[in-house]
Motif scaffolding. Structure first.
Motif, mmCIF file in Angstrom:
data_model
loop_
_atom_site.group_PDB
_atom_site.id
_atom_site.type_symbol
_atom_site.label_atom_id
_atom_site.label_comp_id
_atom_site.label_asym_id
_atom_site.label_seq_id
_atom_site.Cartn_x
_atom_site.Cartn_y
_atom_site.Cartn_z
ATOM 1 N N GLY A 73 -4.534 -10.600 2.401
ATOM 2 C CA GLY A 73 -5.261 -9.428 2.865
ATOM 3 C C GLY A 73 -4.586 -8.142 2.440
ATOM 4 N N CYS B 222 -6.773 -5.183 2.684
ATOM 5 C CA CYS B 222 -7.421 -5.410 3.982
ATOM 6 C C CYS B 222 -6.347 -5.623 5.049
ATOM 7 C CB CYS B 222 -8.344 -6.622 3.919
ATOM 8 S SG CYS B 222 -9.761 -6.383 2.811
ATOM 9 N N LEU B 223 -6.650 -5.110 6.239
ATOM 10 C CA LEU B 223 -5.667 -5.177 7.338
ATOM 11 C C LEU B 223 -6.383 -5.498 8.643
ATOM 12 C CD1 LEU B 223 -2.739 -4.593 8.407
ATOM 13 C CD2 LEU B 223 -3.513 -2.247 8.799
ATOM 14 N N GLN B 224 -5.779 -6.389 9.454
ATOM 15 C CA GLN B 224 -6.325 -6.731 10.774
ATOM 16 C C GLN B 224 -5.433 -6.113 11.857
ATOM 17 O OE1 GLN B 224 -7.286 -10.903 11.700
ATOM 18 N NE2 GLN B 224 -6.212 -10.606 13.650
ATOM 19 N N ASP C 127 -4.840 -6.151 15.928
ATOM 20 C CA ASP C 127 -5.143 -6.974 17.105
ATOM 21 C C ASP C 127 -5.624 -6.128 18.272
ATOM 22 O OD1 ASP C 127 -4.354 -9.196 15.672
ATOM 23 O OD2 ASP C 127 -2.271 -9.083 16.377
ATOM 24 N N LYS D 203 -1.801 4.840 10.261
ATOM 25 C CA LYS D 203 -1.983 4.818 8.801
ATOM 26 C C LYS D 203 -1.444 6.119 8.205
ATOM 27 C CE LYS D 203 -5.674 4.832 5.308
ATOM 28 N NZ LYS D 203 -7.143 4.867 5.094
ATOM 29 N N GLY E 220 -9.406 -4.338 14.880
ATOM 30 C CA GLY E 220 -10.433 -4.809 13.960
ATOM 31 C C GLY E 220 -9.898 -4.915 12.537
ATOM 32 N N CYS E 221 -10.805 -4.973 11.577
ATOM 33 C CA CYS E 221 -10.437 -5.096 10.168
ATOM 34 C C CYS E 221 -10.609 -3.748 9.464
ATOM 35 C CB CYS E 221 -11.313 -6.169 9.485
ATOM 36 S SG CYS E 221 -10.880 -6.466 7.759
ATOM 37 N N HIS E 222 -9.596 -3.382 8.694
ATOM 38 C CA HIS E 222 -9.615 -2.075 8.036
ATOM 39 C C HIS E 222 -9.182 -2.247 6.576
ATOM 40 C CE1 HIS E 222 -10.016 0.114 11.887
ATOM 41 N NE2 HIS E 222 -9.230 -0.852 12.365
ATOM 42 N N CYS E 223 -9.643 -1.292 5.763
ATOM 43 C CA CYS E 223 -9.269 -1.277 4.352
ATOM 44 C C CYS E 223 -8.186 -0.240 4.129
ATOM 45 C CB CYS E 223 -10.495 -0.965 3.480
ATOM 46 S SG CYS E 223 -10.137 -0.934 1.710
ATOM 47 N N TYR F 141 2.849 -0.184 14.241
ATOM 48 C CA TYR F 141 1.881 -0.556 15.268
ATOM 49 C C TYR F 141 2.353 -0.037 16.619
ATOM 50 C CZ TYR F 141 0.161 -3.778 11.710
ATOM 51 O OH TYR F 141 -0.337 -4.309 10.552
#
Length: 285
Positions: free
Chosen positions: A2, A7-9, A11, A18, A31-34, A46
């Motif tokens: 990923g 792509c990044l998840q 939790d 970012k 969620g999922c991010h680009c 995080y």
């Protein structure tokens, strides 16, 4: 894979910070991010939004010069809308909170005596929470709850406090026991007095009955046997009682030996002595 594709998840109950070429760009929700690394985008770190707990042990002195260890539990969490402040403005959140807790406890407890500090644990916790809330809100943290879990004096002080408490309870127990014994003694004395009173009434009635019986016997004997006087009847009664007494003394197995003069002359002397004693007892003083 990923990360290679950008792509990044993220939790649940977590946000990601970012950056683009080292500068803050956005806060990524769960969620999922680009995150296209090829354009200089990266995740700086995080930040957990869960409630965390920090246990702090602070040693201080009370107003009456007793050293105690105050154990406080601080429950806190980062605010999602202030995630940037929570991530960038503090390098070590736990040490910062601990420093504020030390400051408040060491300012509050020395104003109280040892016994008062146990009674005012909620006031200490409230003071710590107010100070932390005011200080940590600017850094993006919320103080959920502040608890003073325990106040631990020196072991010798605790032992002395227990001995004082035990002595006080023993004093109360001794007073209660003394009161109970006092009540028992009073009730026993009242019962003994009542018993003796009733026994006295019984003896008085017995003697009254004996006197009445003797009087009736003397009157009946004098009427039925002409020529006898009351003195003769009393002599006969006394002699009869004398022999009854001798019979009882001889029949009792537990009586000691009794030496008394015995013979017709002795009986007459005893009769005279009893009669004289009764007459002297009835002479008015």
């Amino acid at each position: 894979m990923g990360l290679v594709l950008g792509c990044l998840q993220v939790d649940q109950s977590t946000v990601a910070v970012k950056e683009v070429f080292g500068k803050f760009d956005d806060v990524l929700e769960p969620g999922c991010h680009c995150v296209p690394w090829c354009f200089g985008s990266q995740v700086a770190g995080y930040l957990s939004l869960r409630v965390q707990q920090l246990d702090v042990r602070c040693e201080t002195k009370t107003k009456d010069n007793v050293f105690v260890t105050v154990v406080a539990s601080i429950q806190y969490r980062a605010l999602a809308d202030k995630a940037v402040d929570a991530f960038y403005r503090l390098s070590n959140t736990r040490e910062q909170i601990q420093a504020y807790v030390f400051d408040v406890i060491r300012a509050s407890v020395p104003k109280m005596e040892l016994d008062s500090s146990f009674e005012q644990k909620n006031e200490i916790a409230k003071a710590v929470e107010q100070e932390l809330e005011k200080a940590m809100s600017t850094y993006g943290y919320e103080i959920v709850q502040t608890l003073i879990v325990d106040i631990e004096p020196d072991e010798r002080v605790k032992r002395a406090m227990n001995e004082i408490n035990a002595a006080a309870r023993m004093r109360v127990a001794a007073n209660e026991k003394a009161e109970a014994e006092k009540i028992l003694q009073i009730k026993k004395a009242e019962g003994d007095a009542e018993s003796k009173y009733l026994a006295g009434l019984g003896i008085a009635r017995q003697r009254q009955a004996i006197v009445d019986g003797l009087r009736d016997s003397v009157l009946a004997f004098s009427e039925n046997v002409p020529g006898t006087s009351s003195k003769d009847v009393m002599d006969m009664v006394l002699v009869t009682q004398y022999f009854d007494t001798m019979k009882e003394i001889g029949a009792s197995s537990k009586s000691n030996s009794v030496f008394i003069p015995h013979g017709p002359g002795a009986v007459k002397d005893i009769t005279s002595q009893i009669r004289n004693g009764l007459l002297q007892g009835n002479v008015p003083q």
